[in-house]
Scaffold this motif. Structure first.
Motif, PDB file in Angstrom:
ATOM      1  N   LEU A  72       0.848  -1.188   0.000  1.00  0.00           N
ATOM      2  CA  LEU A  72       0.000   0.000   0.000  1.00  0.00           C
ATOM      3  C   LEU A  72       0.884   1.239   0.000  1.00  0.00           C
ATOM      4  N   ASN A  73       0.392   2.288  -0.601  1.00  0.00           N
ATOM      5  CA  ASN A  73       1.097   3.554  -0.648  1.00  0.00           C
ATOM      6  C   ASN A  73       0.075   4.659  -0.426  1.00  0.00           C
ATOM      7  N   PHE A  74       0.504   5.890  -0.438  1.00  0.00           N
ATOM      8  CA  PHE A  74      -0.447   6.988  -0.295  1.00  0.00           C
ATOM      9  C   PHE A  74       0.037   8.194  -1.081  1.00  0.00           C
ATOM     10  N   VAL A  75      -0.914   9.048  -1.457  1.00  0.00           N
ATOM     11  CA  VAL A  75      -0.608  10.313  -2.114  1.00  0.00           C
ATOM     12  C   VAL A  75      -1.631  11.345  -1.644  1.00  0.00           C
ATOM     13  N   TYR A  76      -1.295  12.589  -1.816  1.00  0.00           N
ATOM     14  CA  TYR A  76      -2.248  13.673  -1.662  1.00  0.00           C
ATOM     15  C   TYR A  76      -2.604  14.113  -3.083  1.00  0.00           C
ATOM     16  N   ALA A  77      -3.834  13.854  -3.462  1.00  0.00           N
ATOM     17  CA  ALA A  77      -4.254  14.067  -4.853  1.00  0.00           C
ATOM     18  C   ALA A  77      -3.987  15.514  -5.269  1.00  0.00           C
ATOM     19  N   THR A  78      -3.052  15.682  -6.194  1.00  0.00           N
ATOM     20  CA  THR A  78      -2.637  17.008  -6.636  1.00  0.00           C
ATOM     21  C   THR A  78      -2.778  17.114  -8.156  1.00  0.00           C
ATOM     22  N   PRO A  79      -3.550  18.078  -8.644  1.00  0.00           N
ATOM     23  CA  PRO A  79      -3.702  18.213 -10.095  1.00  0.00           C
ATOM     24  C   PRO A  79      -2.348  18.334 -10.797  1.00  0.00           C
ATOM     25  N   GLY A  80      -2.165  17.543 -11.850  1.00  0.00           N
ATOM     26  CA  GLY A  80      -0.944  17.577 -12.625  1.00  0.00           C
ATOM     27  C   GLY A  80       0.138  16.628 -12.163  1.00  0.00           C
ATOM     28  N   SER A  81      -0.018  16.021 -10.982  1.00  0.00           N
ATOM     29  CA  SER A  81       1.001  15.104 -10.469  1.00  0.00           C
ATOM     30  C   SER A  81       0.779  13.692 -10.997  1.00  0.00           C
ATOM     31  N   ILE A  82       1.823  12.879 -10.899  1.00  0.00           N
ATOM     32  CA  ILE A  82       1.778  11.499 -11.410  1.00  0.00           C
ATOM     33  C   ILE A  82       2.361  10.566 -10.347  1.00  0.00           C
ATOM     34  N   PHE A  83       1.676   9.472 -10.099  1.00  0.00           N
ATOM     35  CA  PHE A  83       2.203   8.410  -9.239  1.00  0.00           C
ATOM     36  C   PHE A  83       2.650   7.266 -10.134  1.00  0.00           C
ATOM     37  N   SER A  84       3.889   6.814  -9.933  1.00  0.00           N
ATOM     38  CA  SER A  84       4.447   5.772 -10.794  1.00  0.00           C
ATOM     39  C   SER A  84       4.865   4.566  -9.966  1.00  0.00           C
ATOM     40  N   ASN A  85       4.588   3.400 -10.491  1.00  0.00           N
ATOM     41  CA  ASN A  85       5.096   2.156  -9.915  1.00  0.00           C
ATOM     42  C   ASN A  85       5.371   1.189 -11.063  1.00  0.00           C
ATOM     43  N   ARG A  86       5.640  -0.054 -10.761  1.00  0.00           N
ATOM     44  CA  ARG A  86       6.000  -1.021 -11.803  1.00  0.00           C
ATOM     45  C   ARG A  86       4.833  -1.316 -12.737  1.00  0.00           C
ATOM     46  N   ASN A  87       3.627  -0.945 -12.321  1.00  0.00           N
ATOM     47  CA  ASN A  87       2.448  -1.199 -13.160  1.00  0.00           C
ATOM     48  C   ASN A  87       2.133  -0.067 -14.123  1.00  0.00           C
ATOM     49  N   GLY A  88       2.869   1.047 -14.012  1.00  0.00           N
ATOM     50  CA  GLY A  88       2.646   2.138 -14.951  1.00  0.00           C
ATOM     51  C   GLY A  88       2.573   3.488 -14.261  1.00  0.00           C
ATOM     52  N   HIS A  89       2.086   4.462 -15.007  1.00  0.00           N
ATOM     53  CA  HIS A  89       1.959   5.841 -14.524  1.00  0.00           C
ATOM     54  C   HIS A  89       0.483   6.140 -14.283  1.00  0.00           C
ATOM     55  N   PHE A  90       0.202   6.674 -13.098  1.00  0.00           N
ATOM     56  CA  PHE A  90      -1.179   6.983 -12.716  1.00  0.00           C
ATOM     57  C   PHE A  90      -1.281   8.481 -12.438  1.00  0.00           C
ATOM     58  N   HIS A  91      -2.068   9.160 -13.240  1.00  0.00           N
ATOM     59  CA  HIS A  91      -2.201  10.605 -13.137  1.00  0.00           C
ATOM     60  C   HIS A  91      -3.203  10.972 -12.039  1.00  0.00           C
ATOM     61  N   HIS A  92      -2.804  11.905 -11.189  1.00  0.00           N
ATOM     62  CA  HIS A  92      -3.698  12.353 -10.126  1.00  0.00           C
ATOM     63  C   HIS A  92      -4.985  12.949 -10.682  1.00  0.00           C
ATOM     64  N   ASP A  93      -4.908  13.509 -11.875  1.00  0.00           N
ATOM     65  CA  ASP A  93      -6.123  14.065 -12.489  1.00  0.00           C
ATOM     66  C   ASP A  93      -7.198  12.992 -12.673  1.00  0.00           C
ATOM     67  N   ASP A  94      -6.756  11.737 -12.819  1.00  0.00           N
ATOM     68  CA  ASP A  94      -7.728  10.642 -12.953  1.00  0.00           C
ATOM     69  C   ASP A  94      -8.348  10.273 -11.606  1.00  0.00           C
ATOM     70  N   PHE A  95      -7.702  10.705 -10.502  1.00  0.00           N
ATOM     71  CA  PHE A  95      -8.242  10.422  -9.171  1.00  0.00           C
ATOM     72  C   PHE A  95      -9.353  11.400  -8.803  1.00  0.00           C
TER      73      PHE A  95
END
Length: 254
Positions: free
Chosen positions: A104-127
Motif C-alpha cells: 500500500l502507498n499513499f498520495v495527496y491528490a494534486t492536479p498535474g502530479s503522477i504516481f508511478s510504480n511497476r504497473n505504470g503511470h497513474f495521473h492524479h487528475d484521474d483520481f
C-alpha cells in the motif's frame, strides 16, 4: 481523515419516530350496578400503558426528580450525531493506494502530479472527482496496470506511511485504546511520536473534541509528524512537542 471533521447533528430514526409521552387524563367516575365506583376509562389506560412503554424505551422510568420525565421521553431531543463522510476525492485529499495485498502507498491528490510504480503511470487528475474504492488504470502499459483508491483510516495509514521508526500496528493499537478506555473528549499524553501511527489511532478515539499531546525528542521526526497531522486534517486535535518527555530537551511546541 474523516474522523477529524466536526460532527453534524441530524434527525435520525429516533427523531423521525416522534415517540413521546402524552398527557394522561384523570380518572373518571362511572355508575355500576353495585353502586358508585372510580374506574379508569379505556382510553386513559391505553395512554398510561403507552407512556410507560415510552419511558421504559428511553430509560427514564426512574428519572431524577429535578428533570421532568416528559422532557426526557421525547424523541425530538435525541438527534443522531455523525461524521460527514467524504465521498469524492478532491484536490489535496489523502488517498491510500492499494497496489497489492502486501503493498500500500499513499498520495495527496494534486492536479498535474503522477504516481508511478511497476504497473505504470497513474495521473492524479484521474483520481479527482472519483469516489473512494474506484479502480484506476494506468495510462501506460496499455492500461493493464491498475490500483484502487481507498479511503484513509488509521489502520491503512499505518500500512502505507513511511516508517521513520518501528510502528504500532493495528492489533496492538486497538488493544492499547481498549485498555486505556479512550473515548471522545479525553486528553491524552503520548511519549514518542515516531511515525505517528499510534497517534492517529488515539486521535480517532478522542475526536472530535479531545486533545493529544505527543512528545518526540528527534526534531526531524517531530516536524514530519506535525506536517502529516496538518495534511491529514487532524492537526486541531493534536499538539506536537519537540522534547524528551522526561524534560531533558529544550521544549518547543508545534
Amino acid at each position: 481523515m474523516d474522523f477529524g471533521r466536526s460532527h453534524c447533528i441530524q434527525d435520525g430514526i429516533v427523531v423521525r419516530s416522534k415517540i413521546r409521552t402524552l398527557p394522561e387524563p384523570k380518572e373518571v367516575s362511572a355508575i355500576t350496578a353495585n353502586g358508585s365506583s372510580t374506574v379508569d376509562d379505556l382510553d386513559a389506560r391505553l395512554i398510561r400503558a403507552a407512556n410507560e412503554a415510552a419511558r421504559s424505551l428511553f430509560g427514564t422510568t426512574n428519572a431524577p426528580t429535578d428533570i421532568t420525565t416528559e422532557d426526557q421521553t421525547n424523541a425530538v431531543y435525541y438527534p443522531e450525531r455523525s461524521i460527514p463522510r467524504t465521498t469524492l476525492i478532491a484536490p489535496n485529499t489523502l488517498v491510500v493506494l492499494y497496489e497489492s495485498f502486501d503493498n500500500l502507498n499513499f498520495v495527496y491528490a494534486t492536479p498535474g502530479s503522477i504516481f508511478s510504480n511497476r504497473n505504470g503511470h497513474f495521473h492524479h487528475d484521474d483520481f479527482l472527482s472519483q469516489p473512494f474504492g474506484s479502480k484506476i488504470r494506468s495510462r501506460t502499459n496499455q492500461g493493464y496496470g491498475h490500483i484502487y483508491l481507498l479511503r484513509p483510516t488509521p489502520e491503512l495509514w499505518a500500512r502505507s506511511l513511511n516508517h521513520r521508526t518501528q510502528i504500532v500496528h493495528e492489533l496492538d493499537a486497538s488493544l492499547i485504546c481498549l485498555y486505556l478506555e479512550l473515548r471522545p473528549g479525553m486528553v491524552v499524553c503520548e511519549s514518542g511520536t515516531g511515525s505517528g501511527s499510534m497517534s492517529h489511532a488515539i486521535l480517532r478515539c478522542i475526536a472530535p473534541s479531545g486533545r493529544l499531546h505527543t512528545y518526540e525528542f528527534h526534531k526531524g521526526r517531530c516536524d514530519a509528524a506535525a506536517l502529516e497531522f496538518e495534511k491529514n486534517g487532524v492537526d486541531h486535535l493534536v499538539s506536537v512537542h519537540h522534547r524528551d518527555v522526561c524534560g531533558k530537551t529544550t521544549p518547543t511546541t508545534t
